[in-house]
Design a protein around this motif. Structure first.
Motif, mmCIF file in Angstrom:
data_model
loop_
_atom_site.group_PDB
_atom_site.id
_atom_site.type_symbol
_atom_site.label_atom_id
_atom_site.label_comp_id
_atom_site.label_asym_id
_atom_site.label_seq_id
_atom_site.Cartn_x
_atom_site.Cartn_y
_atom_site.Cartn_z
ATOM 1 N N PRO A 318 3.516 3.856 -28.692
ATOM 2 C CA PRO A 318 3.621 4.190 -27.266
ATOM 3 C C PRO A 318 4.411 3.143 -26.475
ATOM 4 O O PRO A 318 5.132 3.493 -25.538
ATOM 5 N N LEU A 319 4.296 1.874 -26.848
ATOM 6 C CA LEU A 319 5.064 0.838 -26.165
ATOM 7 C C LEU A 319 6.546 0.988 -26.452
ATOM 8 O O LEU A 319 7.383 0.897 -25.532
ATOM 9 N N VAL A 320 6.888 1.228 -27.702
ATOM 10 C CA VAL A 320 8.298 1.436 -28.040
ATOM 11 C C VAL A 320 8.854 2.608 -27.239
ATOM 12 O O VAL A 320 9.963 2.544 -26.697
ATOM 13 N N ALA A 321 8.085 3.678 -27.134
ATOM 14 C CA ALA A 321 8.536 4.863 -26.394
ATOM 15 C C ALA A 321 8.725 4.544 -24.912
ATOM 16 O O ALA A 321 9.690 5.016 -24.285
ATOM 17 N N ARG A 322 7.820 3.769 -24.330
ATOM 18 C CA ARG A 322 7.953 3.396 -22.912
ATOM 19 C C ARG A 322 9.233 2.595 -22.676
ATOM 20 O O ARG A 322 9.964 2.827 -21.702
ATOM 21 N N LEU A 323 9.499 1.640 -23.558
ATOM 22 C CA LEU A 323 10.687 0.806 -23.395
ATOM 23 C C LEU A 323 11.959 1.626 -23.572
ATOM 24 O O LEU A 323 12.921 1.475 -22.812
ATOM 25 N N GLU A 324 11.960 2.501 -24.577
ATOM 26 C CA GLU A 324 13.133 3.338 -24.803
ATOM 27 C C GLU A 324 13.372 4.269 -23.612
ATOM 28 O O GLU A 324 14.518 4.469 -23.183
ATOM 29 N N GLN A 325 12.313 4.826 -23.071
ATOM 30 C CA GLN A 325 12.464 5.699 -21.907
ATOM 31 C C GLN A 325 13.044 4.935 -20.722
ATOM 32 O O GLN A 325 13.952 5.421 -20.029
ATOM 33 N N ALA A 326 12.537 3.719 -20.481
ATOM 34 C CA ALA A 326 13.056 2.907 -19.380
ATOM 35 C C ALA A 326 14.524 2.564 -19.612
ATOM 36 O O ALA A 326 15.340 2.575 -18.681
ATOM 37 N N TRP A 327 14.881 2.263 -20.846
ATOM 38 C CA TRP A 327 16.271 1.925 -21.199
ATOM 39 C C TRP A 327 17.195 3.093 -20.917
ATOM 40 O O TRP A 327 18.221 2.952 -20.252
ATOM 41 N N ARG A 328 16.813 4.267 -21.434
ATOM 42 C CA ARG A 328 17.707 5.424 -21.320
ATOM 43 C C ARG A 328 17.742 5.952 -19.890
ATOM 44 O O ARG A 328 18.800 6.377 -19.398
ATOM 45 N N ARG A 329 16.616 5.917 -19.203
ATOM 46 C CA ARG A 329 16.581 6.398 -17.822
ATOM 47 C C ARG A 329 17.446 5.528 -16.908
ATOM 48 O O ARG A 329 18.065 6.025 -15.962
ATOM 49 N N SER A 330 17.505 4.237 -17.190
ATOM 50 C CA SER A 330 18.251 3.306 -16.341
ATOM 51 C C SER A 330 19.641 2.998 -16.870
ATOM 52 O O SER A 330 20.337 2.158 -16.317
ATOM 53 N N ASP A 331 20.042 3.658 -17.955
ATOM 54 C CA ASP A 331 21.348 3.411 -18.571
ATOM 55 C C ASP A 331 21.476 1.947 -19.012
ATOM 56 O O ASP A 331 22.500 1.298 -18.796
ATOM 57 N N GLY A 332 20.419 1.447 -19.637
ATOM 58 C CA GLY A 332 20.482 0.111 -20.217
ATOM 59 C C GLY A 332 20.315 -1.018 -19.236
ATOM 60 O O GLY A 332 20.779 -2.138 -19.494
ATOM 61 N N ASP A 333 19.630 -0.773 -18.125
ATOM 62 C CA ASP A 333 19.349 -1.844 -17.162
ATOM 63 C C ASP A 333 18.192 -2.678 -17.709
ATOM 64 O O ASP A 333 17.040 -2.242 -17.724
ATOM 65 N N LEU A 334 18.488 -3.900 -18.146
ATOM 66 C CA LEU A 334 17.467 -4.717 -18.803
ATOM 67 C C LEU A 334 16.379 -5.164 -17.844
ATOM 68 O O LEU A 334 15.266 -5.486 -18.280
ATOM 69 N N ALA A 335 16.662 -5.189 -16.554
ATOM 70 C CA ALA A 335 15.605 -5.477 -15.587
ATOM 71 C C ALA A 335 14.546 -4.384 -15.631
ATOM 72 O O ALA A 335 13.327 -4.670 -15.582
ATOM 73 N N GLN A 336 14.974 -3.137 -15.741
ATOM 74 C CA GLN A 336 14.016 -2.036 -15.814
ATOM 75 C C GLN A 336 13.250 -2.048 -17.132
ATOM 76 O O GLN A 336 12.047 -1.731 -17.168
ATOM 77 N N VAL A 337 13.908 -2.434 -18.200
ATOM 78 C CA VAL A 337 13.227 -2.536 -19.492
ATOM 79 C C VAL A 337 12.179 -3.650 -19.448
ATOM 80 O O VAL A 337 11.051 -3.493 -19.934
ATOM 81 N N ALA A 338 12.546 -4.784 -18.850
ATOM 82 C CA ALA A 338 11.586 -5.884 -18.723
ATOM 83 C C ALA A 338 10.390 -5.468 -17.875
ATOM 84 O O ALA A 338 9.237 -5.808 -18.196
ATOM 85 N N ARG A 339 10.624 -4.744 -16.795
ATOM 86 C CA ARG A 339 9.518 -4.266 -15.964
ATOM 87 C C ARG A 339 8.610 -3.326 -16.756
ATOM 88 O O ARG A 339 7.372 -3.380 -16.637
#
Length: 473
Positions: A318-339
């Motif tokens: 589930p954590l991997v999925a959350r991070l991947e969703q944040a990555w793809r939704r933000s087009d690779g914005d690492l700030a959003q992935v970190a959040r």
């Protein structure tokens, strides 16, 4: 979600680099806010200088690499030339060593432990290593110029800055890759080097499971020809002729010592992973790299690597999925992935499963003792003995960080030896208080009693540093 009494200790050890005295109490009001506040557009904090800038370091490197006759004079004997080169090499090595010490001192003292760990993660994910002296001469600049400013920006900007930095171009031999059909290639019969292209695909972006072929590696390598660094002969012309010389050689200067040499670039369109890229000089390779950075496989692979580094060797799906969703939704914005990492419930599970690497162990010890490392030699020697020499990852895959890699019997004996030495020289008087400060609610009753019943201050501190709670995060 309300913070538990354990969350502050988790925050500064799992997301950060360990607790300094009083830090857990300061973070306790809102551990998530502590981490989120460190996600800043300017990137991760920089080690305190003064440092040589790109121009100064490149000049010193070119002195080291320069023509032997130019260095010592046409009539100089071989011994004078050798002495001059050795002195230049030592100066570069000393600069790098002092920069590593300064980076470790930042880790030992910073209040922004999450930002520092996040920067170290990306420096390792996009590894450059001093196992090659030439790349090692720029490795500290690589972290300061390519990695730290970009770790909370878009991944594609981070990876472009990393791949175009002299440290990476030298580490993966890109600086001498020449297109066989380029103007220089047809004259000199020099060849293509695929190292950078292969690692871009396998390690830095989509990964081996993404379905690329050897033909894709070769095509990308052709597109990257011309990505290079200055050479000693570039500055041999008189100052008034520099512009003409660059024009004749079709050299285009870029940031941080990167240059593009059109005369060694392989002409023609390139097709990589089913997409064709027109011939646009330096922009051709960059366009391919940016598309690879935005590829869904990149989001999936690097999201898993983030989760495995911060939370567990086998990360929760589930954590991997959350991070991947944040990555793809933000087009690779690492700030959003970190959040997304900070806000995920899986990040805050109480049971620590990650073993500290030797560097993390040493830095967290300095934080617990509230004394930064003072000299490079004992720091370097300790890391060498524990298997993690400064700036010297063994391969482009970077340093591993699983328990299997760092928790073997011999490795633990070496940690114990270092912990005992650190305990003997530490000035910490109240070890029980130090244990509470370092571990907070993660301090087990078993460790508390062991520290309290120790026969000496040295034994008590050694027991604390070697306790399961301190060794794991």
């Amino acid at each position: 979600m309300a913070a538990s009494s354990t969350d502050a200790a988790i925050a500064v050890t799992r997301l950060g680099l360990g607790a300094r005295p009083g830090e857990i109490a300061r973070v306790a009001a809102d551990p998530r806010a502590w981490a989120l506040a460190q996600i800043r557009s300017e990137g991760a904090p920089q080690p305190a200088g003064p440092f040589a800038d790109s121009g100064q370091r490149m000049a010193a490197f070119l002195d080291y690499q320069g023509d032997r006759g130019q260095r010592a004079g046409a009539s100089a004997d071989a011994e004078a030339v050798r002495t001059a080169r050795q002195a230049a090499r030592r100066a570069l090595a000393d600069d790098t060593a002092q920069a590593f010490l300064t980076r470790a001192r930042l880790g030992a003292a910073t209040a922004d432990g999450f930002a520092e760990r996040w920067a170290l993660f990306w420096a390792n994910a996009l590894t450059v290593s001093a196992v090659k002296f030439d790349s090692g001469a720029f490795i500290d600049l690589y972290e300061r110029e390519a990695v730290r400013p970009n770790v909370f920006g878009r991944f594609e900007d981070l990876v472009v800055a990393a791949e175009q930095h002299p440290a990476m171009l030298l580490y993966l031999d890109q600086a001498r890759s020449t297109g066989p059909d380029s103007p220089a290639g047809t004259r000199r019969k020099v060849g293509l080097n695929e190292n950078l292209a292969r690692e871009m695909l396998e390690l830095h972006t989509v990964g081996a499971d993404a379905g690329y072929t050897q033909a894709d590696v070769t095509e990308l390598a052709r597109a990257l020809t011309g990505w290079s660094i200055p050479r000693p002969q570039d500055r041999q012309a008189a100052p008034g002729r520099d512009r003409a010389r660059r024009a004749a050689q079709a050299v285009e200067p870029g940031p941080n010592g990167f240059v593009f040499r059109a005369n060694i670039h392989e002409p023609g369109p390139r097709t990589v992973m089913g997409r064709t890229y027109a011939q646009r000089g330096a922009a051709q390779g960059e366009a391919i790299l940016r598309d690879l950075a935005r590829h869904p496989a990149t989001a999936r692979r690097l999201s898993r690597r983030i989760a495995a580094h911060f939370v567990a060797d086998t990360p929760p799906e589930p954590l991997v999925a959350r991070l991947e969703q944040a990555w793809r939704r933000s087009d690779g914005d690492l700030a959003q992935v970190a959040r997304a990492l900070v806000e995920a419930p899986e990040t805050w599970t109480p049971q620590p499963t990650k073993i500290k690497t030797p560097y993390e162990f040493i830095v967290s010890t300095h934080r617990a003792l509230d004394v930064p490392p003072q000299r490079i030699q004992p720091l370097r020697q300790a890391l060498i003995e524990m298997g993690q020499p400064p700036f010297a990852a063994p391969s482009p895959e970077g340093w591993p960080d699983t328990a299997a890699d760092w928790a073997g019997p011999d490795a633990l004996v070496k940690r114990l030896n270092w912990a005992r030495t650190a305990a003997e020289t530490a000035r910490t008087a109240d070890i029980a208080a130090a244990a509470r400060d370092a571990l907070g609610d993660r301090l087990s009753e078993r460790t508390r009693l062991a520290v309290a019943r120790a026969e000496s201050r040295t034994e008590a501190l050694t027991l604390l540093l070697m306790s399961p709670e301190f060794q794991r995060r």
